[in-house]
Design a protein around this motif. Sequence first.
Motif, PDB file in Angstrom:
ATOM      1  N   ARG A 107      50.536  32.205  34.130  1.00 31.48           N
ATOM      2  CA  ARG A 107      49.454  31.706  34.964  1.00 31.48           C
ATOM      3  C   ARG A 107      49.993  30.660  35.925  1.00 31.48           C
ATOM      4  O   ARG A 107      50.854  29.867  35.576  1.00 31.48           O
ATOM      5  CB  ARG A 107      48.349  31.099  34.102  1.00 31.48           C
ATOM      6  CG  ARG A 107      47.678  32.132  33.236  1.00 31.48           C
ATOM      7  CD  ARG A 107      46.578  31.510  32.445  1.00 31.48           C
ATOM      8  NE  ARG A 107      45.951  32.516  31.592  1.00 31.48           N
ATOM      9  CZ  ARG A 107      44.940  32.291  30.820  1.00 31.48           C
ATOM     10  NH1 ARG A 107      44.406  31.097  30.770  1.00 31.48           N
ATOM     11  NH2 ARG A 107      44.437  33.247  30.084  1.00 31.48           N
ATOM     12  N   ASN A 108      49.447  30.674  37.101  1.00 29.58           N
ATOM     13  CA  ASN A 108      49.841  29.697  38.100  1.00 29.58           C
ATOM     14  C   ASN A 108      48.572  29.153  38.730  1.00 29.58           C
ATOM     15  O   ASN A 108      48.013  29.744  39.654  1.00 29.58           O
ATOM     16  CB  ASN A 108      50.743  30.348  39.149  1.00 29.58           C
ATOM     17  CG  ASN A 108      51.283  29.330  40.137  1.00 29.58           C
ATOM     18  OD1 ASN A 108      50.664  28.300  40.392  1.00 29.58           O
ATOM     19  ND2 ASN A 108      52.429  29.635  40.704  1.00 29.58           N
ATOM     20  N   ALA A 109      48.118  28.030  38.182  1.00 24.61           N
ATOM     21  CA  ALA A 109      46.848  27.446  38.614  1.00 24.61           C
ATOM     22  C   ALA A 109      46.864  27.106  40.100  1.00 24.61           C
ATOM     23  O   ALA A 109      45.875  27.337  40.808  1.00 24.61           O
ATOM     24  CB  ALA A 109      46.530  26.202  37.785  1.00 24.61           C
ATOM     25  N   ASN A 110      47.973  26.580  40.592  1.00 25.37           N
ATOM     26  CA  ASN A 110      48.041  26.215  42.003  1.00 25.37           C
ATOM     27  C   ASN A 110      47.935  27.439  42.911  1.00 25.37           C
ATOM     28  O   ASN A 110      47.247  27.416  43.929  1.00 25.37           O
ATOM     29  CB  ASN A 110      49.325  25.446  42.318  1.00 25.37           C
ATOM     30  CG  ASN A 110      49.313  24.044  41.755  1.00 25.37           C
ATOM     31  OD1 ASN A 110      48.250  23.462  41.538  1.00 25.37           O
ATOM     32  ND2 ASN A 110      50.485  23.496  41.499  1.00 25.37           N
TER      33      ASN A 110
ATOM     34  N   THR B 287      46.533  30.320  42.156  1.00 26.57           N
ATOM     35  CA  THR B 287      45.176  30.859  42.042  1.00 26.57           C
ATOM     36  C   THR B 287      44.200  30.031  42.862  1.00 26.57           C
ATOM     37  O   THR B 287      43.369  30.569  43.595  1.00 26.57           O
ATOM     38  CB  THR B 287      44.728  30.897  40.569  1.00 26.57           C
ATOM     39  OG1 THR B 287      45.650  31.714  39.832  1.00 26.57           O
ATOM     40  CG2 THR B 287      43.325  31.455  40.437  1.00 26.57           C
ATOM     41  N   ARG B 288      44.309  28.721  42.751  1.00 28.89           N
ATOM     42  CA  ARG B 288      43.431  27.839  43.524  1.00 28.89           C
ATOM     43  C   ARG B 288      43.626  28.081  45.026  1.00 28.89           C
ATOM     44  O   ARG B 288      42.659  28.166  45.780  1.00 28.89           O
ATOM     45  CB  ARG B 288      43.724  26.372  43.182  1.00 28.89           C
ATOM     46  CG  ARG B 288      42.785  25.393  43.860  1.00 28.89           C
ATOM     47  CD  ARG B 288      43.149  23.939  43.524  1.00 28.89           C
ATOM     48  NE  ARG B 288      42.121  23.026  43.943  1.00 28.89           N
ATOM     49  CZ  ARG B 288      41.873  22.661  45.201  1.00 28.89           C
ATOM     50  NH1 ARG B 288      42.598  23.160  46.186  1.00 28.89           N
ATOM     51  NH2 ARG B 288      40.904  21.828  45.499  1.00 28.89           N
ATOM     52  N   GLN B 289      44.858  28.213  45.459  1.00 31.10           N
ATOM     53  CA  GLN B 289      45.153  28.448  46.874  1.00 31.10           C
ATOM     54  C   GLN B 289      44.614  29.799  47.333  1.00 31.10           C
ATOM     55  O   GLN B 289      44.071  29.925  48.433  1.00 31.10           O
ATOM     56  CB  GLN B 289      46.656  28.361  47.129  1.00 31.10           C
ATOM     57  CG  GLN B 289      47.040  28.426  48.598  1.00 31.10           C
ATOM     58  CD  GLN B 289      46.458  27.276  49.418  1.00 31.10           C
ATOM     59  OE1 GLN B 289      46.305  26.167  48.938  1.00 31.10           O
ATOM     60  NE2 GLN B 289      46.132  27.561  50.667  1.00 31.10           N
TER      61      GLN B 289
ATOM     62  N   VAL C 276      39.961  37.522  40.635  1.00 32.12           N
ATOM     63  CA  VAL C 276      39.964  36.578  39.511  1.00 32.12           C
ATOM     64  C   VAL C 276      38.550  36.453  38.950  1.00 32.12           C
ATOM     65  O   VAL C 276      37.585  36.940  39.529  1.00 32.12           O
ATOM     66  CB  VAL C 276      40.476  35.182  39.939  1.00 32.12           C
ATOM     67  CG1 VAL C 276      41.919  35.252  40.396  1.00 32.12           C
ATOM     68  CG2 VAL C 276      39.594  34.559  41.002  1.00 32.12           C
TER      69      VAL C 276
ATOM     70  N   LEU D 225      36.615  30.655  37.564  1.00 27.26           N
ATOM     71  CA  LEU D 225      37.703  29.861  38.134  1.00 27.26           C
ATOM     72  C   LEU D 225      37.273  29.081  39.370  1.00 27.26           C
ATOM     73  O   LEU D 225      37.814  28.010  39.649  1.00 27.26           O
ATOM     74  CB  LEU D 225      38.900  30.757  38.461  1.00 27.26           C
ATOM     75  CG  LEU D 225      39.637  31.311  37.241  1.00 27.26           C
ATOM     76  CD1 LEU D 225      40.763  32.232  37.672  1.00 27.26           C
ATOM     77  CD2 LEU D 225      40.164  30.185  36.371  1.00 27.26           C
TER      78      LEU D 225
ATOM     79  N   ARG E 109      35.806  26.026  37.967  1.00 28.92           N
ATOM     80  CA  ARG E 109      36.843  25.196  37.372  1.00 28.92           C
ATOM     81  C   ARG E 109      37.642  24.443  38.435  1.00 28.92           C
ATOM     82  O   ARG E 109      37.910  23.255  38.297  1.00 28.92           O
ATOM     83  CB  ARG E 109      37.798  26.045  36.535  1.00 28.92           C
ATOM     84  CG  ARG E 109      38.924  25.198  35.914  1.00 28.92           C
ATOM     85  CD  ARG E 109      39.938  26.012  35.178  1.00 28.92           C
ATOM     86  NE  ARG E 109      39.312  26.787  34.116  1.00 28.92           N
ATOM     87  CZ  ARG E 109      39.903  27.799  33.499  1.00 28.92           C
ATOM     88  NH1 ARG E 109      41.125  28.171  33.835  1.00 28.92           N
ATOM     89  NH2 ARG E 109      39.284  28.454  32.537  1.00 28.92           N
ATOM     90  N   TYR E 110      38.024  25.141  39.505  1.00 29.79           N
ATOM     91  CA  TYR E 110      38.879  24.526  40.516  1.00 29.79           C
ATOM     92  C   TYR E 110      38.122  23.758  41.590  1.00 29.79           C
ATOM     93  O   TYR E 110      38.651  22.813  42.165  1.00 29.79           O
ATOM     94  CB  TYR E 110      39.757  25.576  41.195  1.00 29.79           C
ATOM     95  CG  TYR E 110      40.769  26.212  40.264  1.00 29.79           C
ATOM     96  CD1 TYR E 110      41.607  25.435  39.475  1.00 29.79           C
ATOM     97  CD2 TYR E 110      40.890  27.586  40.186  1.00 29.79           C
ATOM     98  CE1 TYR E 110      42.527  26.015  38.631  1.00 29.79           C
ATOM     99  CE2 TYR E 110      41.825  28.180  39.348  1.00 29.79           C
ATOM    100  CZ  TYR E 110      42.636  27.386  38.560  1.00 29.79           C
ATOM    101  OH  TYR E 110      43.553  27.960  37.723  1.00 29.79           O
TER     102      TYR E 110
END
Length: 197
Positions: free
Chosen positions: A10-13, A15-17, A46, A50, A53-54
Amino acid sequence: MVICDAPRPRNANATRQAILEAARERFCSESYDDVGMRDIVRDVGVDAALISRYFGSKEDLFVAVLDSCKNGRDLMDGSREDFGERLAREIIYGEVMPCQDEGAGAKMRGLLILLRSVGSTKAMDVVQRTSNSRFFDPLTQWIGGKNAPVRARLAAGLIMGMAIGRELSDGYASLDEEQKTEMARRMAVALQGLVDD
């Protein structure tokens, strides 16, 4: 021996981007009220949770999108002497309007998002709370001198009005090249006069 595929890291950054970019494209092409959170997550692939969350709410995501766009400060990048000409060409010829353009187009992306969402009460509340810091204050400071706030508002009104005109007339498609050239020339003179006054 059992071999199992390890789950994709997982790569939160990232995904957020990706969510932010998808939302920016949606808000750039549709009004605030027409943009659905499900559309955005479908664009990214996604889970809808999310976004919460973000970013929190849709309004918070809209603010994040505006923050991610080039703002009024970026319109002042470049030489002061050709400000009017640069802005006139960008607006009249559409050199900055496509949302996917990361170069010059990014300078007007925020404005295009605002234009698309002008009819939304929620979006306009955000815009009214932040427009001074995003656009008017930087432009006023950059212009400087006598009556800078007045000159900045007049320049902003001309820029926004012409950008709206471009959107309403499908890129000034009804004008021939000579007419566009003359309109750009006149707009450049007007803008430069407000900056140089």
